[in-house]
Structure formats: structure tokens, C-alpha cells
Design an enzyme around this catalytic site. Structure first.
Site, PDB file in Angstrom:
ATOM      1  N   CYS A 134     -35.999  52.195   3.990  1.00 27.25           N
ATOM      2  CA  CYS A 134     -35.146  52.490   2.823  1.00 27.25           C
ATOM      3  C   CYS A 134     -35.951  52.860   1.583  1.00 27.25           C
ATOM      4  CB  CYS A 134     -34.171  51.347   2.554  1.00 27.25           C
ATOM      5  SG  CYS A 134     -34.914  49.798   1.999  1.00 27.25           S
ATOM      6  N   HIS A 178     -29.413  57.112   2.415  1.00 29.90           N
ATOM      7  CA  HIS A 178     -30.336  56.010   2.681  1.00 29.90           C
ATOM      8  C   HIS A 178     -30.805  56.027   4.123  1.00 29.90           C
ATOM      9  CE1 HIS A 178     -27.335  52.888   4.467  1.00 29.90           C
ATOM     10  NE2 HIS A 178     -26.790  54.077   4.529  1.00 29.90           N
ATOM     11  N   HIS A 187     -32.266  46.161  -0.016  1.00 26.91           N
ATOM     12  CA  HIS A 187     -32.067  47.548   0.417  1.00 26.91           C
ATOM     13  C   HIS A 187     -31.933  48.448  -0.803  1.00 26.91           C
ATOM     14  CE1 HIS A 187     -31.027  50.648   3.289  1.00 26.91           C
ATOM     15  NE2 HIS A 187     -29.900  50.925   2.661  1.00 26.91           N
TER      16      HIS A 187
END
Length: 157
Positions: free
Chosen positions: A71, A133, A121
Site C-alpha cells: 500500500c 490502492h 493502510h
């Protein structure tokens, strides 16, 4: 041939990811060589376009591109290509951004997912409640709706 006449053929060659990015950043397109539009694009807009261009790239923990990403590796890569430097991890990236509210968010801002005070994240805001993402092992870079209210937003300056 004018720049506007080239747009349909550019969209055809650019592919789905670029068309989605164009829609996500307000429906405009930067045509190389046309009136300086590409140079005028903000780093956030360029980072969003770069992240979208990586659609389908596999997730790999610790990877920072150009073919595989985790990420924060995706956000690091996209902003680096757009001329901005970010730290390596999602938490460190959060600490380096200007924190903004949900009502202030714009396409290209970073979206940080958290549990309590722990950031786990990060993605790049694409507009309309969606992010680009690299979600998890076994997945690929994709456009997805934000699935929780436990998010913070940051703007790269």
C-alpha cells in the site's frame, strides 16, 4: 490535427485505468504537447494518474514498484514519479502530510486507514468516496470504495 481531435484516439490507447483516472479527477485530460496542460497538472493529480496506471499490478509486501506494490509502496512510487518525496511506511507518510478533514479532501490526497491510533493502510483518494490502492496479499492495485469511517486524510505539500 488539433489536441482536441486527438483525445478520442488517446483515450483508446490509454486504456481503462487512464479513463477511470480522467473521470476521477474531474473529466479533464492532459494531452502531451497541448497548451501546457501536462505541466500545469498538480503533483497530486499526477500521482493519482500514476497510481491508476498501475491497475492490476500485484500486491507484494515491502514492494515499491514499478511492477509490484504494497500500500505505502504504491503511494511512495506515485508521488515520487510526480516529483514529491514521501517516507516509506503508511504511518510515516501520515506524519509527513498536512492533515485535513473529509470535507476538505480532494483527488490525489492520501487516505489513511486506522484502528485507534495505529495506521494500517494507505491509498490515494480518487474522488466520489473511492481510492486507488494495493490492498493485500493475493490482490492487485485497484480502484475501490472506502469501506470504513476509520480514516484520516493527508495532503502532500
Amino acid at each position: 490535427m488539433t489536441a482536441l481531435n486527438r483525445v478520442p484516439s488517446l483515450l483508446t490507447r490509454a486504456g481503462t485505468a487512464s479513463a477511470l483516472t480522467i473521470a476521477a479527477v474531474g473529466g479533464s485530460i492532459a494531452v502531451p504537447g497541448a497548451a501546457g496542460d501536462a505541466a500545469a497538472a498538480s503533483p497530486a493529480t499526477r500521482a493519482l494518474q500514476i497510481a491508476a496506471s498501475k491497475q492490476g499490478s500485484p500486491y507484494q509486501w515491502g514492494a515499491t514498484g514499478p511492477r509490484r506494490f504494497d500500500c505505502s509502496g504504491l503511494t511512495l512510487y506515485a508521488y515520487k514519479k510526480a516529483g514529491k518525496t514521501l517516507p516509506r511506511t503508511a504511518a510515516a507518510q501520515y506524519n509527513e502530510t498536512h492533515h485535513i478533514s473529509a470535507s476538505q479532501r480532494r483527488a490525489g490526497d492520501l487516505v489513511f486507514f486506522h484502528s485507534g491510533r495505529n495506521i494500517y493502510h494507505v491509498g490515494i483518494y480518487a474522488g466520489k468516496g473511492k481510492i486507488w490502492h494495493s490492498p493485500k496479499t493475493g490482490s492487485v492495485v485497484r480502484l475501490e470504495t472506502i469501506w470504513t469511517r476509520s480514516v484520516w486524510y493527508g495532503r502532500v505539500s
